[in-house]
Design a protein around this motif. Structure first.
Motif, short mmCIF file in Angstrom:
data_model
loop_
_atom_site.label_atom_id
_atom_site.label_comp_id
_atom_site.label_asym_id
_atom_site.label_seq_id
_atom_site.Cartn_x
_atom_site.Cartn_y
_atom_site.Cartn_z
N LEU A 22 48.59 21.36 -30.45
CA LEU A 22 49.13 21.19 -31.97
C LEU A 22 50.70 19.89 -31.63
O LEU A 22 50.44 19.41 -32.10
CB LEU A 22 49.85 21.80 -33.12
N ASP A 23 50.81 20.37 -30.91
CA ASP A 23 51.99 19.16 -30.55
C ASP A 23 51.64 18.27 -29.88
O ASP A 23 52.05 16.71 -29.94
CB ASP A 23 52.98 20.32 -29.28
N LEU A 24 50.24 18.65 -28.91
CA LEU A 24 50.15 17.04 -28.69
C LEU A 24 49.30 16.72 -29.47
O LEU A 24 49.01 14.90 -29.42
CB LEU A 24 48.13 17.65 -27.09
N SER A 25 48.87 17.14 -30.51
CA SER A 25 47.75 15.82 -31.73
C SER A 25 49.16 14.90 -32.08
O SER A 25 49.03 13.72 -32.15
CB SER A 25 47.76 16.49 -32.92
N ASP A 26 50.42 15.51 -32.10
CA ASP A 26 51.67 14.70 -32.79
C ASP A 26 52.10 13.57 -31.70
O ASP A 26 52.11 12.57 -32.37
CB ASP A 26 52.81 15.71 -32.77
N ASP A 27 52.29 14.05 -30.38
CA ASP A 27 52.09 13.33 -29.68
C ASP A 27 51.52 12.21 -29.32
O ASP A 27 51.91 10.93 -29.03
CB ASP A 27 52.12 14.04 -27.92
N ILE A 28 50.36 12.16 -29.67
CA ILE A 28 49.05 11.12 -29.43
C ILE A 28 49.43 9.90 -30.75
O ILE A 28 49.05 9.08 -30.85
CB ILE A 28 47.74 11.49 -29.19
N TRP A 29 49.42 10.98 -31.82
CA TRP A 29 49.73 10.18 -33.12
C TRP A 29 50.64 8.90 -32.93
O TRP A 29 50.86 8.30 -33.35
CB TRP A 29 49.67 10.83 -34.18
N LEU A 30 51.99 9.69 -32.64
CA LEU A 30 53.52 8.75 -32.26
C LEU A 30 52.87 7.97 -31.53
O LEU A 30 53.69 7.14 -31.35
CB LEU A 30 54.15 10.14 -32.24
N GLY A 31 52.39 7.93 -30.47
CA GLY A 31 51.95 6.76 -29.05
C GLY A 31 51.21 5.91 -29.83
O GLY A 31 50.97 4.80 -29.14
N ILE A 32 50.92 5.79 -31.21
CA ILE A 32 49.85 4.62 -31.60
C ILE A 32 50.77 3.18 -32.37
O ILE A 32 51.93 3.75 -32.83
CB ILE A 32 48.90 5.61 -32.78
N ASP A 33 49.97 2.26 -32.20
CA ASP A 33 51.35 1.25 -32.83
C ASP A 33 50.93 1.21 -33.74
O ASP A 33 49.31 0.74 -34.45
CB ASP A 33 50.69 0.18 -32.00
N HIS A 34 51.27 2.22 -35.38
CA HIS A 34 51.21 1.63 -36.22
C HIS A 34 50.53 0.31 -37.19
O HIS A 34 50.15 0.73 -38.28
CB HIS A 34 51.79 3.06 -36.92
N ASN A 35 51.00 -0.43 -36.30
CA ASN A 35 50.55 -2.28 -36.48
C ASN A 35 49.01 -2.82 -36.17
O ASN A 35 49.42 -4.07 -36.84
CB ASN A 35 51.93 -2.79 -36.43
N ASN A 36 49.01 -2.35 -35.23
CA ASN A 36 47.62 -2.80 -35.10
C ASN A 36 46.08 -1.56 -35.48
O ASN A 36 46.28 -1.38 -35.48
CB ASN A 36 47.12 -2.26 -33.50
N PRO A 37 45.74 -2.90 -36.51
CA PRO A 37 45.01 -1.87 -37.75
C PRO A 37 43.37 -1.22 -36.74
O PRO A 37 43.41 -0.12 -37.00
CB PRO A 37 44.03 -3.16 -37.79
N ASP A 38 43.53 -2.29 -35.19
CA ASP A 38 42.32 -1.50 -34.34
C ASP A 38 42.68 -0.29 -34.12
O ASP A 38 42.19 1.22 -34.13
CB ASP A 38 41.53 -2.35 -33.34
N GLU A 39 43.94 0.08 -33.67
CA GLU A 39 43.99 0.66 -32.73
C GLU A 39 44.48 1.98 -33.70
O GLU A 39 44.11 3.45 -34.04
CB GLU A 39 45.77 0.28 -31.90
N LEU A 40 45.65 1.64 -35.03
CA LEU A 40 45.11 2.50 -35.84
C LEU A 40 44.08 3.50 -36.33
O LEU A 40 43.58 4.55 -36.82
CB LEU A 40 45.95 2.01 -36.88
#
Length: 226
Positions: A22-40
């Protein structure tokens, strides 16, 4: 190491693995560039699939732990020792003194990949905890005792519903990923990461008018270091 000790360790590792995932899921989500539409978009698709898999993992893990514990009569490594307002002051103070030998933490910290040992709030103290789920369960039990029937307001309050309308507290655990009965006829969702549980406790304390800054957490790694 004898058989009982080995079984106990395996049960604990199952709990730890679930929380780490569950913590890993948070880690991965926080590492995503939320300003990049494709990555989001890719991140949202990943989270959906990951959440489904984690829901199934939580159910299977819970069933395996229950099956093993029932057959072997062995539990995970440690048993929590609570001291609440119904306990005598000497016992309460003893647990507080033991906890105070380690570094204290508040609910404004990042608890990913960390293991809890205990917590103190008002006239309540708990030690020998292994998981954040155990922290959350004990915190809920504490607030049920403090609030009595008034605690049931959480089953209808907007603060305790997800964006999809799922209830975090309800009179049945049927629609929950991992529902645990915290008092007769009252269930709480427990399938959360460490930081999600931190936030849930803050929301509960704020909802009932308590200062969450007074909720003190003690970590197992600090105690081990000492």
């Amino acid at each position: 190491m004898n058989k009982r000790e080995r079984v106990s360790q395996i049960l604990s590792r199952l709990e730890y693995t679930g929380e780490d995932l569950l913590d890993l899921s948070d880690d991965i989500w926080l590492g995503i560039d939320h300003n990049n539409p494709d990555e989001l978009e890719e991140g949202v698709a990943f989270k959906r699939e990951y959440n489904k898999a984690m829901t199934e993992f939580a159910r299977v893990s819970e069933n395996i732990q229950r099956l093993i514990a029932d057959f072997t009569q062995v539990k995970a490594d440690d048993e929590a020792t609570p001291a609440d307002a119904d306990s005598d002051n000497i016992e309460h103070e003893r647990i507080i003194r033991e906890l105070d030998r380690t570094e204290s933490h508040t609910l404004d910290e990042d608890f990913r990949y960390k293991r809890p040992f205990g917590f103190v709030f008002k006239d309540h103290a708990v030690k020998d905890l292994r998981t954040w789920r155990a922290v959350y369960e004990h915190a809920c039990h504490m607030l049920v005792r403090l609030q009595g029937e008034a605690f049931k307001r959480v089953t209808v309050a907007d603060e305790f519903a997800t964006n999809r309308g799922n209830r975090i507290f309800a009179d049945t655990g049927e629609n929950m990923r991992l529902g645990v009965e915290i008092s007769p006829g009252l269930f709480a969702e427990m399938n959360f990461s460490a930081n999600d549980i931190r936030d849930r406790i803050k929301e509960l304390l704020t909802f009932f008018g308590y200062d969450w800054g007074l909720f003190i957490v003690y970590l197992r790694e600090d105690r081990d270091a000492d």
